[in-house]
Design a protein around this motif. Structure first.
Motif, PDB file in Angstrom:
ATOM      1  N   GLN A 170      27.964  19.730  32.869  1.00 15.28           N
ATOM      2  CA  GLN A 170      29.097  20.457  32.305  1.00 15.28           C
ATOM      3  C   GLN A 170      29.793  21.245  33.414  1.00 15.28           C
ATOM      4  O   GLN A 170      29.132  21.759  34.323  1.00 15.28           O
ATOM      5  CB  GLN A 170      28.664  21.444  31.217  1.00 15.28           C
ATOM      6  N   LEU A 171      31.088  21.318  33.307  1.00 14.13           N
ATOM      7  CA  LEU A 171      31.887  22.187  34.172  1.00 14.13           C
ATOM      8  C   LEU A 171      32.379  23.342  33.306  1.00 14.13           C
ATOM      9  O   LEU A 171      33.126  23.122  32.351  1.00 14.13           O
ATOM     10  CB  LEU A 171      33.069  21.424  34.777  1.00 14.13           C
ATOM     11  N   THR A 172      31.942  24.547  33.607  1.00 13.11           N
ATOM     12  CA  THR A 172      32.323  25.725  32.831  1.00 13.11           C
ATOM     13  C   THR A 172      33.247  26.611  33.658  1.00 13.11           C
ATOM     14  O   THR A 172      32.938  26.947  34.803  1.00 13.11           O
ATOM     15  CB  THR A 172      31.089  26.529  32.398  1.00 13.11           C
ATOM     16  N   ILE A 173      34.374  26.960  33.053  1.00 13.46           N
ATOM     17  CA  ILE A 173      35.359  27.826  33.683  1.00 13.46           C
ATOM     18  C   ILE A 173      35.348  29.168  32.955  1.00 13.46           C
ATOM     19  O   ILE A 173      35.383  29.222  31.721  1.00 13.46           O
ATOM     20  CB  ILE A 173      36.757  27.195  33.619  1.00 13.46           C
ATOM     21  N   PHE A 174      35.284  30.249  33.709  1.00 10.18           N
ATOM     22  CA  PHE A 174      35.220  31.593  33.144  1.00 10.18           C
ATOM     23  C   PHE A 174      36.578  32.269  33.341  1.00 10.18           C
ATOM     24  O   PHE A 174      37.086  32.344  34.464  1.00 10.18           O
ATOM     25  CB  PHE A 174      34.124  32.411  33.828  1.00 10.18           C
ATOM     26  N   LEU A 175      37.124  32.783  32.253  1.00 11.41           N
ATOM     27  CA  LEU A 175      38.434  33.421  32.273  1.00 11.41           C
ATOM     28  C   LEU A 175      38.316  34.871  31.821  1.00 11.41           C
ATOM     29  O   LEU A 175      37.589  35.167  30.865  1.00 11.41           O
ATOM     30  CB  LEU A 175      39.404  32.672  31.343  1.00 11.41           C
ATOM     31  N   PRO A 176      39.012  35.786  32.485  1.00 10.08           N
ATOM     32  CA  PRO A 176      38.928  37.201  32.066  1.00 10.08           C
ATOM     33  C   PRO A 176      39.508  37.392  30.671  1.00 10.08           C
ATOM     34  O   PRO A 176      40.585  36.879  30.367  1.00 10.08           O
ATOM     35  CB  PRO A 176      39.762  37.926  33.129  1.00 10.08           C
ATOM     36  N   GLU A 177      38.783  38.112  29.838  1.00  9.90           N
ATOM     37  CA  GLU A 177      39.241  38.351  28.475  1.00  9.90           C
ATOM     38  C   GLU A 177      40.279  39.466  28.424  1.00  9.90           C
ATOM     39  O   GLU A 177      41.086  39.538  27.494  1.00  9.90           O
ATOM     40  CB  GLU A 177      38.053  38.709  27.575  1.00  9.90           C
ATOM     41  N   CYS A 178      40.279  40.340  29.427  1.00  9.88           N
ATOM     42  CA  CYS A 178      41.181  41.495  29.418  1.00  9.88           C
ATOM     43  C   CYS A 178      41.662  41.782  30.836  1.00  9.88           C
ATOM     44  O   CYS A 178      41.117  41.262  31.820  1.00  9.88           O
ATOM     45  CB  CYS A 178      40.469  42.716  28.840  1.00  9.88           C
ATOM     46  N   ARG A 181      28.273  31.529  19.888  1.00  2.00           N
ATOM     47  CA  ARG A 181      28.782  31.543  21.257  1.00  2.00           C
ATOM     48  C   ARG A 181      30.086  32.332  21.297  1.00  2.00           C
ATOM     49  O   ARG A 181      31.102  31.888  20.782  1.00  2.00           O
ATOM     50  CB  ARG A 181      29.003  30.116  21.762  1.00  2.00           C
ATOM     51  N   GLY A 182      30.026  33.489  21.904  1.00  2.00           N
ATOM     52  CA  GLY A 182      31.215  34.324  22.010  1.00  2.00           C
ATOM     53  C   GLY A 182      31.542  34.608  23.462  1.00  2.00           C
ATOM     54  O   GLY A 182      31.138  33.885  24.370  1.00  2.00           O
ATOM     55  N   ALA A 183      32.289  35.672  23.684  1.00  2.00           N
ATOM     56  CA  ALA A 183      32.621  36.081  25.042  1.00  2.00           C
ATOM     57  C   ALA A 183      31.351  36.507  25.780  1.00  2.00           C
ATOM     58  O   ALA A 183      30.387  36.982  25.178  1.00  2.00           O
ATOM     59  CB  ALA A 183      33.625  37.220  25.023  1.00  2.00           C
ATOM     60  N   LEU A 184      31.358  36.292  27.081  1.00  2.00           N
ATOM     61  CA  LEU A 184      30.214  36.643  27.920  1.00  2.00           C
ATOM     62  C   LEU A 184      30.478  38.010  28.558  1.00  2.00           C
ATOM     63  O   LEU A 184      31.507  38.216  29.196  1.00  2.00           O
ATOM     64  CB  LEU A 184      30.032  35.579  29.004  1.00  2.00           C
ATOM     65  N   THR A 185      29.537  38.924  28.374  1.00  3.56           N
ATOM     66  CA  THR A 185      29.662  40.261  28.955  1.00  3.56           C
ATOM     67  C   THR A 185      28.629  40.423  30.062  1.00  3.56           C
ATOM     68  O   THR A 185      27.433  40.246  29.832  1.00  3.56           O
ATOM     69  CB  THR A 185      29.465  41.357  27.894  1.00  3.56           C
ATOM     70  N   LEU A 206      34.190  37.885  29.792  1.00  2.75           N
ATOM     71  CA  LEU A 206      34.670  36.573  30.193  1.00  2.75           C
ATOM     72  C   LEU A 206      34.679  35.586  29.028  1.00  2.75           C
ATOM     73  O   LEU A 206      33.717  35.512  28.252  1.00  2.75           O
ATOM     74  CB  LEU A 206      33.783  36.010  31.307  1.00  2.75           C
ATOM     75  N   LEU A 207      35.764  34.838  28.920  1.00  5.24           N
ATOM     76  CA  LEU A 207      35.840  33.706  28.002  1.00  5.24           C
ATOM     77  C   LEU A 207      35.360  32.470  28.741  1.00  5.24           C
ATOM     78  O   LEU A 207      35.544  32.349  29.955  1.00  5.24           O
ATOM     79  CB  LEU A 207      37.281  33.511  27.508  1.00  5.24           C
ATOM     80  N   ARG A 208      34.757  31.530  28.005  1.00 11.90           N
ATOM     81  CA  ARG A 208      34.207  30.336  28.644  1.00 11.90           C
ATOM     82  C   ARG A 208      34.833  29.078  28.061  1.00 11.90           C
ATOM     83  O   ARG A 208      34.881  28.908  26.846  1.00 11.90           O
ATOM     84  CB  ARG A 208      32.688  30.289  28.447  1.00 11.90           C
ATOM     85  N   GLU A 209      35.300  28.213  28.946  1.00 10.42           N
ATOM     86  CA  GLU A 209      35.790  26.898  28.556  1.00 10.42           C
ATOM     87  C   GLU A 209      34.904  25.865  29.249  1.00 10.42           C
ATOM     88  O   GLU A 209      34.810  25.853  30.481  1.00 10.42           O
ATOM     89  CB  GLU A 209      37.253  26.701  28.957  1.00 10.42           C
ATOM     90  N   THR A 210      34.240  25.025  28.463  1.00  8.38           N
ATOM     91  CA  THR A 210      33.294  24.069  29.025  1.00  8.38           C
ATOM     92  C   THR A 210      33.793  22.645  28.850  1.00  8.38           C
ATOM     93  O   THR A 210      34.143  22.232  27.744  1.00  8.38           O
ATOM     94  CB  THR A 210      31.911  24.214  28.362  1.00  8.38           C
TER      95      THR A 210
END
Length: 278
Positions: free
Chosen positions: A248-256, A220-224, A235-239
C-alpha cells in the motif's frame, strides 16, 4: 482446535443480543448472545454444521453459506469482507502446509518513482504486515526522534507493541493497535502471517495475540501524533492499494492549518533524500 473463521463467527454470535433480532430470551443461557440454534435457523443451515465450522472441523464452507451467515449476523460491509477472507484462508489451510516465511521487501522501481513525485510530502509504502518498505523525507521528518525508523527493517506492529515510545507518539494508541493487528489478516500469504506472529508473539505476548484474535473491525479516522519536538499533528490518510505487490502507498495530509505549519517547520530540517528500506 478452532480456526480464525470459527472464532470470528463465535465472537459475532456472542456479541448479538437476541432482543435486537426480535428473538425472545428463553431460559438461562450458558453463553452470551445468540444460541447456536438461533444463528443456524437464521442462516438456513444445520446446528451440527455450524458447530463444525465454529470448532474448525469444517474449513471449506461454500460462498452461499458464508453469505447466509453474514446476513444472519447482520454484518456490515467491512465485517463481510473479513468473513469472506477468513473463509478463504480456512480453505487454503486445508491444501497447503503453512510454514513461516518473511515476505518480500522489494518495492518496484515505478512505485519508488511515484513516491519521489510526492516529495516533500508525507508518504510511505508498507505491506499488510506493517513493514515500512520505503518513505519520503516528509515521513521521516514526522517520525524523527520516535525510534520507528531507527532499525534496519522497521515494522509498525513490532514498534507498536515493543517500543514504549509508541504509546506517546500515537495519541490514540489503542485504536492504531487495533488497525494494524486487524490488517494482519490481509497478509500477503498465510506463511507471511505465521512468520510475523511467530516473531512478535514472544515479544508482545497476550496484548498482541488477544487483540489479533478478537477480530474487531477497527474505526479508521484521522491519525493524531505527538511529535517529540512538541508538535501535535492531525493527519488524514489516503491509501492506494497495489494488489499485485500486496503493498500500500499511504499519503498523509494535514487535517488543519496548525498541522500544516508544524509539518512545514519539521521539513525545514534537512534529512536527506527518499529512502527505501528494503
Amino acid at each position: 482446535m478452532g480456526t480464525p473463521l470459527g472464532k470470528f463467527i463465535r465472537t459475532k454470535r456472542d456479541s448479538i443480543q437476541p432482543e435486537c433480532l426480535g428473538l425472545e430470551r428463553l431460559g438461562r443461557r450458558r453463553s452470551p448472545g445468540l444460541r447456536r440454534l438461533d444463528l443456524a435457523t437464521r442462516a438456513g443451515i444445520s446446528v451440527e454444521y455450524l458447530a463444525r465450522m465454529e470448532q474448525g472441523r469444517d474449513r471449506n464452507p461454500s460462498p452461499a453459506v458464508i453469505n447466509s451467515l453474514a446476513d444472519a449476523l447482520c454484518l456490515n460491509s467491512p465485517e463481510r469482507q473479513h468473513l469472506r477472507y477468513l473463509a478463504k484462508i480456512a480453505s487454503d489451510e486445508c491444501s497447503v502446509l503453512v510454514r513461516p516465511v518473511p515476505p518480500s521487501r522489494r518495492v518496484r522501481p515505478s512505485v519508488l518513482q511515484t513516491l519521489s513525485l510526492l516529495e516533500p510530502g508525507v508518504a510511505v509504502v508498507t505491506n499488510r504486515l506493517g513493514d515500512i518498505l520505503a518513505h519520503t523525507t516528509g515521513y521521516q521528518s514526522i517520525t524523527r526522534g520516535t525510534g520507528l525508523l531507527d532499525v534496519a527493517e522497521p515494522n509498525l506492529n513490532i514498534y507498536l507493541f515493543t517500543d514504549p515510545r509508541s504509546r506517546t507518539f500515537f495519541a490514540d494508541w489503542e485504536d492504531i493497535a487495533d488497525e494494524y493487528t486487524f490488517d494482519l489478516w490481509q497478509a500477503p500469504s498465510l506463511q507471511n502471517l505465521e512468520w510475523l506472529i511467530s516473531e512478535l508473539t514472544p515479544l508482545a505476548g497476550p496484548e498482541f495475540t488477544n487483540r489479533l484474535f478478537r477480530h474487531a473491525v477497527p474505526r479508521r479516522g484521522a491519525l493524531t501524533l505527538n511529535h517529540p519536538d512538541g508538535h501535535r499533528l492531525r493527519l488524514l490518510r489516503e491509501t492506494l492499494e497495489m494488489p499485485m505487490d500486496a503493498q500500500q502507498l499511504t499519503i498523509f495530509l494535514p487535517e488543519c492549518e496548525e498541522t500544516a505549519q508544524a509539518i512545514d517547520q519539521l521539513q525545514r530540517q534537512p534529512l536527506g533524500f527518499l529512502r527505501s528500506v528494503q
